[in-house]
Write a protein that holds these residues in place. Structure first.
Motif, PDB file in Angstrom:
ATOM      1  N   ALA A  11      25.214   7.297   5.110  1.00  0.00           N
ATOM      2  CA  ALA A  11      25.160   6.390   6.255  1.00  0.00           C
ATOM      3  C   ALA A  11      26.569   6.195   6.791  1.00  0.00           C
ATOM      4  CB  ALA A  11      24.559   5.048   5.853  1.00  0.00           C
ATOM      5  N   ASP A  12      26.752   6.469   8.074  1.00  0.00           N
ATOM      6  CA  ASP A  12      28.054   6.380   8.734  1.00  0.00           C
ATOM      7  C   ASP A  12      28.142   5.061   9.491  1.00  0.00           C
ATOM      8  OD1 ASP A  12      30.334   6.686  10.276  1.00  0.00           O
ATOM      9  OD2 ASP A  12      29.468   8.224  11.590  1.00  0.00           O
ATOM     10  N   ASP A  13      29.004   4.178   8.998  1.00  0.00           N
ATOM     11  CA  ASP A  13      29.208   2.875   9.628  1.00  0.00           C
ATOM     12  C   ASP A  13      29.637   3.008  11.093  1.00  0.00           C
ATOM     13  OD1 ASP A  13      31.177   0.518  10.339  1.00  0.00           O
ATOM     14  OD2 ASP A  13      29.987  -0.257   8.679  1.00  0.00           O
ATOM     15  N   GLY A  14      30.337   4.094  11.420  1.00  0.00           N
ATOM     16  CA  GLY A  14      30.867   4.275  12.768  1.00  0.00           C
ATOM     17  C   GLY A  14      29.911   4.894  13.755  1.00  0.00           C
ATOM     18  N   ASN A  15      28.740   5.387  13.298  1.00  0.00           N
ATOM     19  CA  ASN A  15      27.745   5.987  14.192  1.00  0.00           C
ATOM     20  C   ASN A  15      28.384   7.075  15.068  1.00  0.00           C
ATOM     21  OD1 ASN A  15      24.983   6.005  15.122  1.00  0.00           O
ATOM     22  ND2 ASN A  15      25.690   5.085  17.038  1.00  0.00           N
ATOM     23  N   HIS A  45      25.082   9.193  15.787  1.00  0.00           N
ATOM     24  CA  HIS A  45      24.238   9.372  14.597  1.00  0.00           C
ATOM     25  C   HIS A  45      24.792   8.579  13.422  1.00  0.00           C
ATOM     26  CE1 HIS A  45      21.565  12.423  16.251  1.00  0.00           C
ATOM     27  NE2 HIS A  45      22.629  12.909  16.869  1.00  0.00           N
ATOM     28  N   ALA A  46      23.913   7.810  12.777  1.00  0.00           N
ATOM     29  CA  ALA A  46      24.304   6.992  11.624  1.00  0.00           C
ATOM     30  C   ALA A  46      23.959   7.662  10.299  1.00  0.00           C
ATOM     31  CB  ALA A  46      23.626   5.628  11.705  1.00  0.00           C
ATOM     32  N   LEU A  47      23.039   8.615  10.301  1.00  0.00           N
ATOM     33  CA  LEU A  47      22.602   9.263   9.062  1.00  0.00           C
ATOM     34  C   LEU A  47      22.862  10.755   9.103  1.00  0.00           C
ATOM     35  CD1 LEU A  47      19.095   7.601   8.463  1.00  0.00           C
ATOM     36  CD2 LEU A  47      21.331   6.805   7.684  1.00  0.00           C
TER      37      LEU A  47
END
Length: 336
Positions: free
Chosen positions: A318-322, A326-328
């Protein structure tokens, strides 16, 4: 929440850990050897729809082969994601389509949910502060009942660990949580640092069937607790270094008995694995680079599927920065 970059000092972790331990020390110290390549595929792919989840995604935990729990730290939100081909999307049933807002046990506040784990006790989140009072550290573990249709969830049990942990700034606290069954710990001869004897689950009545482990961002340390499932009461059983300067996620891989500790772009996306050694303490067994095909994203969440196919299993970050909407992102890990 997103963290400012810090200079990494892996060799100093052992010194920091020794200064912060409260219980008798049999803790692991940080590894100083070079990282190994990621033990899976080098490629990663986007695993969610474009701008579906947005920023501040912080923790992940598989709830089954086709269910993935995810938390957002601002506002505190829990998502039930379901598999749709190669992507994960919010469940559209039972009020989950936009996630469910989280509250503390009294029904108030905005828990800054940084981590989540699905356990036999329920779905459990770790928080570092109340978003309604964001300048004050508040290191809490919260358990939720996710069986209903309500769009707001109040914690059914709450444990405030603030007084038992080192003092930290409001945005430098609990970033990780995991759960390990008692049966796995006793089988490996895990030693209770409080008693200096092999861990005896019967010494902690009401704690359920396993120990909860939390990771503190500020020092890279891991703390294991027996949590009285009625809420409130807890006992620290052990604490040990993760092998990383900072920690954003913990994931217990039941099939191998490894505990994964994961750092974000402050550490170049490094991961460390730990296991119970011959002395009954968790010790670092390896450190790994992120997959070569993944840029240095602000990955704060990490989960490993239990399902193995053709020698590999899915992992999700999971990417906190999106980044790029994309977050995943998904990749693979060797089953062995």
């Amino acid at each position: 929440m997103p963290e400012s970059p810090r200079r990494i000092r892996p060799a100093a972790v052992a010194t920091v850990a020794a200064a912060l331990l409260v219980l008798p020390a049999t803790a692991a110290t940080a590894t100083t050897t070079a990282n190994s390549p990621w033990p899976g595929g080098s490629a990663v792919t986007n695993a969610d729809g474009s701008n579906v989840l947005g920023g501040n995604m912080s923790g992940l935990s598989f709830g089954g082969p086709d269910v993935l729990w995810a938390v957002k730290n601002g506002p505190g939100t829990l998502y039930r994601l379901v598999r749709n081909g190669s992507k994960w999307q919010p469940d559209t049933a039972n009020g989950w389509s936009s996630g469910k807002q989280l509250r503390y046990r009294g029904g108030n506040g905005d828990p800054d949910a940084e981590a989540v784990v699905a356990t036999p006790d329920g779905v459990v989140a770790a928080t570092e502060r109340d978003g309604d009072n964001s300048k004050t550290s508040s290191l809490k573990v919260l358990r939720y009942d996710v069986s209903g249709t309500a769009k707001t969830l109040s914690a059914k049990a709450e444990w405030d660990l603030t007084a038992d942990l080192p003092k930290v700034s409001a945005n430098d606290g609990l970033e990780a949580v995991s759960w390990i069954p008692d049966s796995a710990l006793t089988a490996k001869g895990f030693v209770d640092q409080r008693t200096k004897a092999p861990y005896d689950p019967g010494s902690y009545p009401g704690h359920g069937t396993g120990l909860y482990l939390v990771g503190l961002e500020s020092n890279g340390m891991i703390y294991a607790y027996a949590l009285d499932q009625a809420g409130g009461k807890y006992t620290r059983v052990a604490s040990f270094a993760s092998g990383l300067d900072s920690i954003m996620e913990l994931e217990y891989e039941a099939s191998t008995g490894r505990l994964w500790a994961v750092c974000d772009n402050n550490c170049g996306g490094d991961s460390a694995t730990l296991a119970v050694n011959a002395q009954g303490a968790f010790a670092v067994t390896a450190t790994y680079d992120r997959p070569s095909g993944m840029p240095d994203y602000n990955n704060e969440g990490f989960a490993i599927s239990a399902a193995c196919a053709s020698g590999t299993k899915q992992v999700v970050w999971a990417d906190d920065g999106n980044e790029s909407g994309h977050a995943l992102r998904a990749g693979t890990l060797s089953c062995g």
